[in-house]
Design an enzyme around this catalytic site. Structure first.
Site, PDB file in Angstrom:
ATOM      1  N   ASP A   1       0.821  -1.211   0.000  1.00 40.64           N
ATOM      2  CA  ASP A   1       0.000   0.000   0.000  1.00 40.64           C
ATOM      3  C   ASP A   1       0.855   1.261   0.000  1.00 40.64           C
ATOM      4  O   ASP A   1       0.633   2.190   0.790  1.00 40.64           O
ATOM      5  CB  ASP A   1      -0.941   0.017   1.213  1.00 40.64           C
ATOM      6  CG  ASP A   1      -1.714  -1.271   1.382  1.00 40.64           C
ATOM      7  OD1 ASP A   1      -2.073  -1.878   0.359  1.00 40.64           O
ATOM      8  OD2 ASP A   1      -1.945  -1.689   2.533  1.00 40.64           O
TER       9      ASP A   1
ATOM     10  N   GLU B   1     -11.307   0.406  -3.909  1.00 40.93           N
ATOM     11  CA  GLU B   1     -10.859   0.855  -2.601  1.00 40.93           C
ATOM     12  C   GLU B   1      -9.697   1.836  -2.784  1.00 40.93           C
ATOM     13  O   GLU B   1      -9.302   2.147  -3.904  1.00 40.93           O
ATOM     14  CB  GLU B   1     -10.430  -0.334  -1.731  1.00 40.93           C
ATOM     15  CG  GLU B   1      -9.407  -1.233  -2.380  1.00 40.93           C
ATOM     16  CD  GLU B   1      -9.180  -2.538  -1.623  1.00 40.93           C
ATOM     17  OE1 GLU B   1      -9.826  -2.751  -0.582  1.00 40.93           O
ATOM     18  OE2 GLU B   1      -8.349  -3.336  -2.078  1.00 40.93           O
TER      19      GLU B   1
END
Length: 553
Positions: free
Chosen positions: A15, A189
């Protein structure tokens, strides 16, 4: 043509959120159940990245009891040009049972990237993967996934945007639902807002955390939308460019999307940066499976792809494709420096810097490890069993290749079989391998043996034990393509204790997941540690810890 080699940050660095301030580039990466929370890396050339610090190290989160893969998710870095402040947004995922996904999201600020950082400012509990955008008019906005729990509604939910109060916390006005994704991959997302010329761009992750992962983009002239999708109808970066229809699927391994023609898999969840030369790159996560398998022990790593803007204002990969690659073009005129080694040598007499070490679940405090009680040694006081999610006494570093060896030297004088100290491989509390000294009641002295946790099951090795009367020993774990060999030495010669232990299950797909799902998304670590389930009065002294990558695999 100079090329940047991927991954730029090997091992667990998922991420990635990248920013540039002046000539300095920074990346923040997730840590999940590991503490201190949020890894922070620094570079000036986009090639070599130094572990600068960990940000959540002052009681901001309590991670004891976190199930895999809950904990600290998807940090987002930003820099407010008006106030000259660094901002960090993150989610603390506390519960995933029943697919409720209870996460609280916070923001913190600092005048310098190295801190001190403010106390967390509560933002919302609507979902996870928060990202801040600081607009030119001084307003700030929060983009996040609104998690969907209702039956009959498309999961995982809408991506939403609201103006946010960064002084007092919370949002200003109402949430605006802007999209459920820009392609048919679903599982939208990690929304992040950028502005270029007249458009706001929304960069998102999609396709789930598995083999169908990708980066998508849409744009609008209004920050609250409506956002039009990229005209290709496909991700702008992925490892699996074939079409995928997966609307409504909240997340999945999508093993059918494995690309046999690429060493890089799962490319997705990207973050955009403009260089000092006016060029554009996306930092994104990726994985590398063990040869011949779909198992990813190194977890999700950080890679880089060079991008370009088309004449009609859309972002695409610099080579015109959407297939993520193991090399990408360097900045114009850049002489790419040699990539630094990922090897570690911590001689605790001369190198007391422990920033590379993380600990599962519990906080790192001098109450259970220190460098002062015996100068020249790292002392670790034994506590919970490594099956525990409360107080394991573990210091660990990320595994970064498929072929390496990790060694340590320790002194340990146990007086009970529930006291141990040693070296091993660790994924989470249910999955690890531990080469260690303990106490033999029969011989009344220390003994070398092995203990393993496999999907929560305790596995002993009663036929692989050696008496070590002095309690002084060097230990070695050799890892090669998911197979471990364990060795030791008391004097000059290394002796093999056991070999050919299958540890390939210490991977994102190999731990306790449901069929078709990813069991975790953290990664393999190497560790030193100690256990005392007796009187909590034992300790081990480690003189060094070293990791040597045998190849660049």
């Amino acid at each position: 043509m100079n090329q940047i080699q991927n991954p730029i940050i090997p091992g667990m660095a998922p991420d990635p959120s990248i920013i540039r301030v002046g000539e300095d580039y920074y990346i923040a990466a997730s840590t999940f159940h590991w503490t201190p929370g949020i890894q922070l890396f620094h570079s000036r050339d986009l090639v070599n990245w130094e572990r600068l610090d960990n940000i959540l190290k002052n009681d901001e989160v309590e991670l004891r009891g976190s199930n895999t893969p809950a904990g600290v998710w998807a940090p987002h870095l930003s820099y407010d040009q008006k106030t000259k402040k660094y901002w960090l947004a993150y989610s603390h995922m506390q519960n995933m049972a029943g697919r409720e996904f209870n996460a609280d999201s916070y923001a913190m600020w600092a005048d310098e990237i190295t801190g001190p950082w403010s106390k967390p400012i509560y933002l919302t509990s609507i979902g996870f993967d928060p990202a801040l955008y600081h607009d030119e008019d001084g307003k700030s906005y929060l983009a996040i996934l609104e998690w969907e729990t209702r039956q009959g509604y498309q999961a995982p939910g809408h991506l939403v945007i609201a103006e946010v109060d960064l002084t007092n916390g919370g949002i200003i006005g109402s949430w605006h639902r802007v999209t459920k994704g820009f392609t048919t991959r679903g599982c939208a997302e990690a929304p992040q807002i950028y502005k270029r010329q007249d458009y706001y761009y929304l960069l998102i992750a999609a396709g789930g955390t598995g083999y169908g992962h990708g980066v998508e983009i849409g744009r609008s002239k209004n920050i609250f939308g409506p956002y039009e999708a990229h005209p290709s109808g496909e991700p702008i970066i992925t490892s699996a460019p074939q079409h995928l229809f997966s609307l409504g699927d909240p997340d999945a391994g999508h093993f059918e999307m494995y690309n046999p023609n690429s060493p890089m898999q799962k490319a997705g969840h990207g973050s955009l940066v403009e260089t000092t030369t006016g060029e554009w790159y996306i930092a994104h996560l990726m994985s590398r499976p063990l040869p011949g398998t779909l198992l990813n022990p190194l977890g999700r790593e950080t890679s880089l792809q060079k991008m370009r803007w088309t004449k009609d204002g859309w972002l695409e990969m610099h080579d015109g494709s959407n297939l993520a690659k193991m090399t990408t073009e360097a900045m114009e005129g850049q002489v790419v420096p040699a990539k630094k080694s990922e090897d570690h040598l911590f001689d605790f007499a001369t190198n007391p810097n422990l920033v590379e070490f993380l600990t599962p679940y519990r906080k790192q405090t001098s109450t259970w490890f220190n460098l002062t009680k015996r100068p020249g040694y790292l002392r670790i006081h034994g506590e919970n069993s490594f099956f525990s999610q409360m107080n394991p006494a573990i210091l660990a570093t990320r595994a970064t290749s498929f072929h390496y060896q990790v060694t340590t030297k320790l002194e340990f004088q146990p007086d009970h079989y529930s006291e141990t100290a040693g070296l091993g491989l660790y994924y989470d509390s249910n999955n690890w391998l531990y080469l260690h000294l303990t106490y033999s009641e029969e011989a009344a002295c220390p003994m070398l043996t092995v203990l393993q946790a496999k999907l929560g099951k305790r596995v002993e090795y009663p036929h692989h034990r050696r008496l070590m009367p002095t309690g002084k020993i060097e230990l070695k774990v050799i890892y090669q393509n998911g197979v471990a060999k364990l060795a030791y030495r008391e004097d000059q010669k290394w002796e093999i204790l056991i070999e050919d232990i299958d540890v390939s299950y210490l991977s994102d797909e190999g731990v306790n997941g449901e069929p078709g799902e990813i069991g975790g998304f953290t990664g393999l670590f190497n560790f030193i540690g100690s256990v005392d389930a007796h009187q909590h009065d034992s300790f081990a002294d480690f003189s060094y810890y070293a990791v040597k990558n045998v190849t660049n695999a």
